[in-house]
Scaffold this motif. Structure first.
Motif, PDB file in Angstrom:
ATOM      1  N   ASP A 136      -6.037 -37.426  28.857  1.00 12.64           N
ATOM      2  CA  ASP A 136      -5.647 -38.566  29.690  1.00 12.64           C
ATOM      3  C   ASP A 136      -4.813 -39.574  28.909  1.00 12.64           C
ATOM      4  N   PHE A 137      -5.046 -39.641  27.593  1.00 13.11           N
ATOM      5  CA  PHE A 137      -4.356 -40.631  26.771  1.00 13.11           C
ATOM      6  C   PHE A 137      -3.294 -39.992  25.865  1.00 13.11           C
ATOM      7  N   GLY A 138      -2.915 -38.760  26.182  1.00 19.06           N
ATOM      8  CA  GLY A 138      -1.889 -38.095  25.393  1.00 19.06           C
ATOM      9  C   GLY A 138      -2.363 -37.647  24.026  1.00 19.06           C
ATOM     10  N   LEU A 139      -3.683 -37.516  23.840  1.00 14.59           N
ATOM     11  CA  LEU A 139      -4.251 -37.077  22.566  1.00 14.59           C
ATOM     12  C   LEU A 139      -4.633 -35.612  22.636  1.00 14.59           C
ATOM     13  N   ASP A 140      -5.017 -35.050  21.502  1.00 16.61           N
ATOM     14  CA  ASP A 140      -5.525 -33.676  21.459  1.00 16.61           C
ATOM     15  C   ASP A 140      -6.670 -33.607  20.457  1.00 16.61           C
ATOM     16  N   THR A 141      -7.106 -32.397  20.119  1.00 14.99           N
ATOM     17  CA  THR A 141      -8.301 -32.264  19.282  1.00 14.99           C
ATOM     18  C   THR A 141      -8.082 -32.765  17.855  1.00 14.99           C
ATOM     19  N   ARG A 142      -6.850 -33.033  17.477  1.00 15.26           N
ATOM     20  CA  ARG A 142      -6.609 -33.643  16.165  1.00 15.26           C
ATOM     21  C   ARG A 142      -7.261 -35.024  16.080  1.00 15.26           C
ATOM     22  N   TYR A 143      -7.483 -35.631  17.242  1.00 15.23           N
ATOM     23  CA  TYR A 143      -8.162 -36.934  17.282  1.00 15.23           C
ATOM     24  C   TYR A 143      -9.520 -36.835  16.603  1.00 15.23           C
ATOM     25  N   PHE A 144     -10.259 -35.754  16.866  1.00 16.82           N
ATOM     26  CA  PHE A 144     -11.582 -35.595  16.273  1.00 16.82           C
ATOM     27  C   PHE A 144     -11.502 -35.209  14.802  1.00 16.82           C
ATOM     28  N   ALA A 145     -10.505 -34.413  14.455  1.00 16.98           N
ATOM     29  CA  ALA A 145     -10.317 -34.089  13.040  1.00 16.98           C
ATOM     30  C   ALA A 145     -10.023 -35.360  12.251  1.00 16.98           C
ATOM     31  N   ASN A 146      -9.166 -36.207  12.803  1.00 16.24           N
ATOM     32  CA  ASN A 146      -8.855 -37.472  12.133  1.00 16.24           C
ATOM     33  C   ASN A 146     -10.068 -38.395  12.111  1.00 16.24           C
ATOM     34  N   TYR A 147     -10.847 -38.371  13.184  1.00 14.35           N
ATOM     35  CA  TYR A 147     -12.045 -39.208  13.259  1.00 14.35           C
ATOM     36  C   TYR A 147     -13.042 -38.812  12.178  1.00 14.35           C
ATOM     37  N   ILE A 148     -13.262 -37.512  12.017  1.00 13.49           N
ATOM     38  CA  ILE A 148     -14.190 -37.038  10.984  1.00 13.49           C
ATOM     39  C   ILE A 148     -13.698 -37.446   9.602  1.00 13.49           C
ATOM     40  N   ASN A 149     -12.401 -37.287   9.368  1.00  9.96           N
ATOM     41  CA  ASN A 149     -11.854 -37.690   8.068  1.00  9.96           C
ATOM     42  C   ASN A 149     -12.059 -39.184   7.832  1.00  9.96           C
ATOM     43  N   LYS A 150     -11.901 -39.975   8.887  1.00  6.34           N
ATOM     44  CA  LYS A 150     -12.086 -41.418   8.746  1.00  6.34           C
ATOM     45  C   LYS A 150     -13.552 -41.749   8.506  1.00  6.34           C
ATOM     46  N   VAL A 151     -14.445 -41.068   9.216  1.00  6.41           N
ATOM     47  CA  VAL A 151     -15.879 -41.291   9.017  1.00  6.41           C
ATOM     48  C   VAL A 151     -16.256 -40.996   7.575  1.00  6.41           C
ATOM     49  N   LYS A 152     -15.731 -39.923   7.026  1.00  5.16           N
ATOM     50  CA  LYS A 152     -16.078 -39.522   5.659  1.00  5.16           C
ATOM     51  C   LYS A 152     -15.500 -40.480   4.616  1.00  5.16           C
ATOM     52  N   SER A 153     -14.343 -41.066   4.918  1.00  5.18           N
ATOM     53  CA  SER A 153     -13.652 -41.860   3.889  1.00  5.18           C
ATOM     54  C   SER A 153     -13.807 -43.367   4.069  1.00  5.18           C
ATOM     55  N   VAL A 154     -14.272 -43.821   5.229  1.00  2.75           N
ATOM     56  CA  VAL A 154     -14.282 -45.250   5.505  1.00  2.75           C
ATOM     57  C   VAL A 154     -15.168 -45.991   4.513  1.00  2.75           C
ATOM     58  N   THR A 155     -14.747 -47.183   4.153  1.00  4.30           N
ATOM     59  CA  THR A 155     -15.498 -47.997   3.198  1.00  4.30           C
ATOM     60  C   THR A 155     -16.066 -49.232   3.896  1.00  4.30           C
ATOM     61  N   ALA A 156     -17.022 -49.844   3.238  1.00  2.00           N
ATOM     62  CA  ALA A 156     -17.633 -51.052   3.786  1.00  2.00           C
ATOM     63  C   ALA A 156     -16.601 -52.167   3.941  1.00  2.00           C
ATOM     64  N   ASN A 157     -15.672 -52.251   3.015  1.00  2.00           N
ATOM     65  CA  ASN A 157     -14.654 -53.301   3.090  1.00  2.00           C
ATOM     66  C   ASN A 157     -13.695 -53.099   4.264  1.00  2.00           C
ATOM     67  N   GLU A 158     -13.377 -51.837   4.564  1.00  2.00           N
ATOM     68  CA  GLU A 158     -12.539 -51.555   5.738  1.00  2.00           C
ATOM     69  C   GLU A 158     -13.237 -51.988   7.017  1.00  2.00           C
ATOM     70  N   LEU A 159     -14.521 -51.690   7.119  1.00  2.00           N
ATOM     71  CA  LEU A 159     -15.281 -52.062   8.305  1.00  2.00           C
ATOM     72  C   LEU A 159     -15.433 -53.574   8.403  1.00  2.00           C
ATOM     73  N   LEU A 160     -15.585 -54.210   7.273  1.00  2.00           N
ATOM     74  CA  LEU A 160     -15.670 -55.677   7.254  1.00  2.00           C
ATOM     75  C   LEU A 160     -14.376 -56.284   7.807  1.00  2.00           C
ATOM     76  N   ALA A 161     -13.240 -55.778   7.357  1.00  2.00           N
ATOM     77  CA  ALA A 161     -11.954 -56.290   7.829  1.00  2.00           C
ATOM     78  C   ALA A 161     -11.768 -56.024   9.325  1.00  2.00           C
ATOM     79  N   CYS A 162     -12.218 -54.863   9.770  1.00  2.00           N
ATOM     80  CA  CYS A 162     -12.099 -54.519  11.189  1.00  2.00           C
ATOM     81  C   CYS A 162     -12.955 -55.453  12.045  1.00  2.00           C
ATOM     82  N   ALA A 163     -14.172 -55.741  11.587  1.00  2.00           N
ATOM     83  CA  ALA A 163     -15.065 -56.649  12.323  1.00  2.00           C
ATOM     84  C   ALA A 163     -14.447 -58.044  12.404  1.00  2.00           C
ATOM     85  N   GLN A 164     -13.853 -58.486  11.320  1.00  2.00           N
ATOM     86  CA  GLN A 164     -13.229 -59.813  11.310  1.00  2.00           C
ATOM     87  C   GLN A 164     -12.045 -59.881  12.277  1.00  2.00           C
ATOM     88  N   LYS A 165     -11.436 -58.741  12.520  1.00  2.00           N
ATOM     89  CA  LYS A 165     -10.250 -58.690  13.373  1.00  2.00           C
ATOM     90  C   LYS A 165     -10.603 -58.554  14.851  1.00  2.00           C
TER      91      LYS A 165
END
Length: 422
Positions: free
Chosen positions: A379-408
């Motif tokens: 529906d949003f023009g995405l494909d299964t690479r969305y989940f591959a990228n999501y998993i990579n982000k889950v594995k690599s995300v840091t506390a500081n990245e999440l802190l910046a995202c929350a502030q935003k």
């Protein structure tokens, strides 16, 4: 093997998720095929652009979809229901914000017969006035019941504040809206919107012969007609508000906190999804630990991100005792402030990463579930690479990245509060 020792926990490396096979059933009908399952059951989901977003007046899309099985040129409502039941099938219809869905579950051996019944409601619905009056009266009675429930009042009030009182995603209904409907409204909407192009998702245990039957069936259904109805301008400028809705004789207060947020296609959405899990997206979330386990204010509290074709929002929702409503709202903002000011600890972050990976596997367990996920991507023009990228982000995300995202994206001053209480 020492069975007294638990096996090691490892993050998911990849997700076994294949794209749907895309075919053309006709010039104006695309189909997505997801094969699987052991039972001889096929599910067909037909999506037509005839949801709330496309209706000329309130409730037309919803009631039109509800009445598709209430009588056709060749069947009364009772005869149609008996015929569907005879073949062990189910046909359900529902108007969503962007689409109408017609969902058929059928045994493989009865596919031709049940497709013929589906065709009947897609092409020959007649919208009898007697059945419309029954549905309107029942809906009004249900509305009266709902208007005594704080959770319903808070939910509809929240969407109205976020999107606007006249927006298809935000409007609230009253008795007069139901009473204003007539069969001419429904017939005109049906004739102008249901012949349009469609997308069909086919899942379950099927073969090439079944696809040939489906293709023959759909080849003459949709002609691609484009409605000439000019829809209102739905632009709305969001302003965060705090709204208290007084409800007499209530036992609980309903709390809704949130606001518009970024689309599923936005680069920051992965981080925001992870934050949503942490704050209220699973049973071990911060809000559950604080407001349920420690304070005992509620049985359940959760946070979700909802995405539609023309809008997105984040929502924290709960029902609490009316005497602890203010305290519960305060604790929600305490937890949001923690996300904006304190980096998430390593153990909590690792726990959430493990949870997300497991939840993703559960999300695509079986052809029917996988089909629903794929539709949400396509529906949003995405494909299964969305989940591959999501998993990579889950594995690599840091506390500081999440802190910046929350502030935003989780600023207190940008969030709307809607509370229904005594």
């Amino acid at each position: 093997m020492d069975r007294s020792l638990a096996p090691p926990i490892r993050l998911l490396e990849t997700i076994p998720f294949a794209e749907a096979k895309k075919i053309k059933l006709s010039k104006n009908v695309e189909a997505y095929l997801v094969a699987g399952g052991k039972k001889n059951i096929i599910r067909l989901q037909t999506f037509i652009k005839a949801g709330r977003w496309h209706e000329p007046k309130k409730l037309v899309a919803q009631i039109c979809a509800r009445m598709l099985k209430e009588g056709t040129k060749n069947y009364t409502a009772k005869a149609l229901a008996e015929k569907i039941d005879f073949y062990g099938a189910t046909i359900s219809t529902k108007a969503h914000y962007d689409y109408v869905s017609i969902t058929l579950y059928t045994l493989k051996k009865f596919l031709p017969q049940t497709l013929a019944l589906q065709n009947e409601i897609l092409t020959n619905a007649i919208f009898p006035e007697k059945e419309l009056n029954t549905i309107v009266n029942n809906s009004i009675q249900q509305l009266k019941v709902n208007l005594e429930k704080t959770d319903y009042i808070a939910s509809t009030g929240f969407l109205s504040e976020v999107f606007g009182a006249n927006h298809p995603y935000g409007y609230e209904v009253c008795q007069q809206d139901y009473e204003a409907l007539n069969t001419d409204n429904l017939k005109k909407f049906y004739q102008q919107h249901y012949p349009q192009s469609a997308k069909v998702y086919i899942s379950g245990k099927f073969d090439d012969g079944d696809i040939a039957i489906i293709q023959s069936n759909y080849s003459s259904l949709f002609n691609g007609y484009q409605s000439t109805i000019k829809l209102p301008n739905y632009e709305f400028v969001y302003h965060p508000t705090k709204k208290i809705i007084t409800t007499p004789n209530c036992l609980q207060a309903a709390i809704r906190v949130g606001g518009p947020t970024i689309a599923k296609t936005h680069a920051d959405r992965y981080c925001l999804n992870i934050l949503n899990i942490i704050i209220g997206g699973y049973f071990g979330s911060r809000l559950m630990k604080n407001i349920r386990e420690e304070k005992g204010y509620t049985y359940s509290i959760n946070s979700t991100i909802q995405s539609y074709l023309n809008g997105n929002y984040l929502l924290i929702s709960t029902e609490v005792g009316k005497d602890v409503c203010d305290a519960a709202v305060n604790e929600i903002f305490v937890e949001l402030k923690r996300l904006r000011t304190e980096p998430i600890g390593d153990s909590e972050l690792q726990l959430v990463k493990n949870y997300i990976c497991g939840a993703l596997l559960h999300l695509i367990d079986g052809p029917f579930k996988a089909t629903g996920v794929l539709k949400d991507l396509y529906d949003f023009g995405l494909d299964t690479r969305y989940f591959a990228n999501y998993i990579n982000k889950v594995k690599s995300v840091t506390a500081n990245e999440l802190l910046a995202c929350a502030q935003k994206y989780l600023k207190e001053e940008a969030l709307t509060q809607v509370i229904a209480r005594c």
